[in-house]
Design an enzyme around this catalytic site. Structure first.
Site, short mmCIF file in Angstrom:
data_model
loop_
_atom_site.label_atom_id
_atom_site.label_comp_id
_atom_site.label_asym_id
_atom_site.label_seq_id
_atom_site.Cartn_x
_atom_site.Cartn_y
_atom_site.Cartn_z
N HIS B 61 14.93 -7.53 2.06
CA HIS B 61 15.43 -7.60 3.43
C HIS B 61 14.45 -6.92 4.38
CE1 HIS B 61 17.13 -3.51 4.12
NE2 HIS B 61 17.44 -3.50 2.84
N ASP B 168 13.33 1.64 3.43
CA ASP B 168 14.43 0.77 3.05
C ASP B 168 14.51 -0.32 4.12
OD1 ASP B 168 16.81 -0.53 2.55
OD2 ASP B 168 18.07 1.23 2.86
N GLU B 200 20.70 -7.33 6.29
CA GLU B 200 21.26 -6.77 5.06
C GLU B 200 22.13 -5.58 5.37
OE1 GLU B 200 21.34 -4.18 1.37
OE2 GLU B 200 20.61 -3.71 3.38
N GLU B 201 21.68 -4.75 6.30
CA GLU B 201 22.37 -3.49 6.60
C GLU B 201 23.72 -3.71 7.27
OE1 GLU B 201 21.37 -0.91 5.26
OE2 GLU B 201 19.19 -0.95 5.04
N ASP B 223 14.80 -4.24 -3.64
CA ASP B 223 15.32 -3.34 -2.63
C ASP B 223 15.06 -1.91 -3.12
OD1 ASP B 223 16.65 -2.26 -0.40
OD2 ASP B 223 18.34 -3.64 -0.58
N HIS B 307 18.21 6.04 4.26
CA HIS B 307 18.82 5.89 5.60
C HIS B 307 18.55 7.07 6.51
CE1 HIS B 307 21.79 2.35 4.77
NE2 HIS B 307 20.56 2.14 4.32
#
Lengths: 336, 337
Positions: B61, B168, B200-201, B223, B307
């Protein structure tokens, strides 16, 4: 002044490890005054003016900033640390740090995905955090870092309109103003201290004020401004852009009321500090020997003691002007 | 292609909502190696033709976590909401970029010491205001709906560790670019689709529509997964530098997991196993149930501080995942199993 503040903020100097800051300041002021370093590391200044002063005045700005000290290295190569000075844990989490002015690391912890619902709402204990420098074991980490090394949270300098954003505005703004005064003010003699260990409890200023033995003191500082969204006007303490904050009383000092009145009623834009909170080197200085008439001139800072403190350049300029106004009054003998 | 340089370039710009700098850069890089076509929103896919009609899709992603402005007040403070999983406890005194009429730096308010009441609860991001430093001029530059992204610049840590924002899943994107660079002139046993998927998030959204469009026979999702750290359960995390994490889960295809493991063993490529009792939390959960169903597996890069704006990876893990993927593709995947 902006360039000077910028340079000073980006020198790392936590309490007890102010050497680099002092080195820079000595280089700036050495052609303008006599200076010496005392046993604690305070940089003591005597500046000769065109006239002999009627009263002996000491100016003070502290060189140290809040930060971290490395306390142990784990078998995985992570660094444990203690905070030096008062830092809100929320402002440390997952921040970039610089150790000994050169080694990069990140204050690390559990990612949000692995937190329980309760954990996600509350701050972890500061002592559960650790610094990751990329080392894979203790031996690797020890090649770069030793227990006792100093670290700061990185916070580069940015100017946005009249506002400046940086780490260590408290109290490199005061240092910048004092450097400028030493270079530019030459009407009367005065003395000064660039002090160490303020954030540990006003320790440097205690010995500095004893050595300098003044009758009056002006402390150049930064202070909390809470002029942010959702804070009522009565609780902001002071507001950016409305001039330096002048304290009548805080947790460490009851300020000399004559000096307070003189400052507040001057032509220079300034504001009263509207709260009895915090404290600064005045707390140590005003109790030195048989007592010293002391005033603090503080530049309002939002998010003080974080790597993203915010101040207003106009307040820095007005703090400089107000310092000169007060110096003239005190040094000429106009004050009681 | 230099992994570090490419990752830094992709990390230092952003892709979320109407901001597409990183996806555009990635698109340009992939276009050096193969024809690329745009799909829904920011998703895009490149194709390498092989000797059969069978198609393996690799997915990474390209979007990132962010925030979005929901209010601009007269004093220049913003209220924001989350676009993806943000740890709001970490916001005070953090600098971010607000993508208004121009990009501006802003800083989240920290609680002034005299107003802090000991045990503070962090439950509502709308209570942590974002200071633009612009005062009443903020409204001229920033509007409701503007995106807010982290702004740390990527940098090297010790050894081969790198640190930066949006690793990420830019680390996954770089892995796909590395594999595509190697395979671009090779004879392939089947078609390989390189999907860079959006959103994706926000719940695996881009992978759903893109996979439907591509209609692959099997898929491997690249990922990031949790890297080791103090207080982090070793069973829930991989060790940085010990190789890619091959997924085994009830929702994943066992044949692919097994073949990836065997190839890693045969070729002496470091790997770790990520065994999960549930869904994977990655695009694999969506991809595997598209249309008639897709045989799907995950290959994950261990990453610390997920994150946050200071995520950490080891370059060697990206290299080793690329090697396993190349072996897997050249040996025909599970096409004949």
């Amino acid at each position: 002044m902006t360039e000077l503040i910028k340079t000073l903020t980006q020198i790392d100097g936590i309490s007890g490890d102010e050497n680099k800051v002092r080195g820079f300041i000595i280089n700036e002021i050495k052609d303008y005054c006599e200076y010496k370093t005392d046993p604690l590391g305070n940089l003591l200044i005597f500046k000769k003016g065109k006239n002999k002063a009627s009263k002996k005045l000491m100016l003070d700005a502290h060189m140290d900033e809040v930060g971290l000290i490395i306390t142990s290295i784990t078998s995985e190569g992570f660094l444990k640390f203690n905070t030096v000075g008062g830092i809100d844990t929320a402002t440390l989490m997952f921040k970039k740090v610089r150790i000994n002015g050169e080694i990069s690391g990140v204050i690390s912890g559990k990612p949000i995905h692995l937190l329980s619902k309760d954990e996600a709402k509350t701050l972890p204990k500061t002592n559960s955090l650790y610094i990751d420098i990329g080392a894979e074991c203790k031996d690797e980490a020890e090649k770069l870092v030793s227990v006792g090394d100093s670290a700061v949270v990185c916070g580069g300098f940015e100017q946005i309109g009249d506002k400046i954003l940086s780490k260590a505005l408290d109290d490199r703004i005061g240092c910048a103003i004092l450097i400028k005064l030493i270079k530019e003010y030459d009407t009367y003699d005065f003395c000064a201290s660039f002090s160490v260990q303020e954030e540990l409890g006003l320790r440097g200023a205690k010995t500095a004020s004893f050595s300098l033995d003044p009758e009056y003191a002006l402390v150049l500082e930064g202070t909390t401004a809470a002029d942010i969204s959702d804070v009522s006007d009565s609780e902001t303490v002071c507001n950016l852009g409305e001039g330096p904050a002048i304290s009548f009383m805080d947790k460490a000092t009851v300020y000399n009321r004559d000096l307070y009145n003189l400052a507040i009623n001057s032509e220079v834009l300034c504001q009263p500090k509207r709260a009895v909170t915090g404290g600064n080197n005045s707390g140590a200085i005003h109790l030195s020997r048989e007592g010293i008439k002391t005033l603090a001139i503080s530049v309002p800072c939002r998010y003080i003691h974080t790597n993203s403190s915010v101040a207003d350049l106009r307040d820095c300029e007005n703090a400089y002007k107000l310092a000169i106004f007060m110096m003239e009054k005190i040094l000429s003998g106009e004050t009681k | 292609m230099d992994i570090k340089e490419t990752l830094f370039a992709l990390s230092n710009c952003d892709s979320v909502g109407n901001i597409s700098n990183s996806a555009d850069l990635c698109y340009a890089l992939l276009s050096q190696y193969m024809p690329v076509k745009r799909l829904n929103n920011q998703s895009f896919v490149g194709f390498l033709k092989g000797d059969s009609d069978y198609t393996l899709m690799l997915d990474a992603h390209i979007d990132q976590i962010a925030m979005i402005v929901t209010d601009v007040d007269d004093k220049g403070f913003l209220t924001v909401q989350k676009s993806g999983g943000i740890d709001i406890r970490t916001l005070p005194a953090r600098r971010v970029t607000v993508h208004g009429k121009e990009d501006i730096t802003a800083v989240f308010c920290s609680t002034p010491p005299h107003l802090s009441s000991g045990e503070q609860k962090y439950e509502d991001i709308s209570k942590i205001k974002l200071d633009t430093l612009l005062g009443n001029k903020a409204k001229e530059i920033i509007s409701v709906g503007d995106y807010v992204t982290f702004q740390e610049t990527a940098e090297e840590l010790y050894g081969d560790k790198l640190c930066g924002r949006s690793f990420d899943n830019r680390a996954g994107a770089v892995t796909l670019l590395k594999v595509s660079e190697y395979l671009k002139d090779k004879a392939l046993p089947f078609n390989v689709a390189f999907l860079f998927s959006d959103m994706e998030e926000l719940g695996l959204r881009g992978a759903k529509t893109s996979t439907f469009n591509i209609n692959p026979d099997e898929a491997i999702v690249i990922d990031v997964s949790f890297g080791n750290g103090i207080g982090i359960n070793p069973e829930e995390s991989g060790v940085l530098g010990k190789g890619g994490m091959i997924g085994i889960s009830p929702s994943l295809n066992r044949l692919i997991s097994k073949k990836l493991i065997n190839l890693a063993k045969e070729n002496k490529i470091p790997y770790q196993i990520e065994a999960l009792g549930e869904n994977t939390g990655t695009n694999a959960d969506a991809i595997s149930v598209i249309a008639n169903g897709v045989k799907t597996c995950t290959l994950s890069i261990p990453l610390r501080n997920m994150h946050t704006d200071s995520e950490i990876i080891s370059v060697s893990d990206i290299e080793n995942i690329s090697k396993i993927l190349i072996e897997y593709i050249l040996s025909g995947g599970v096409m004949n199993d």
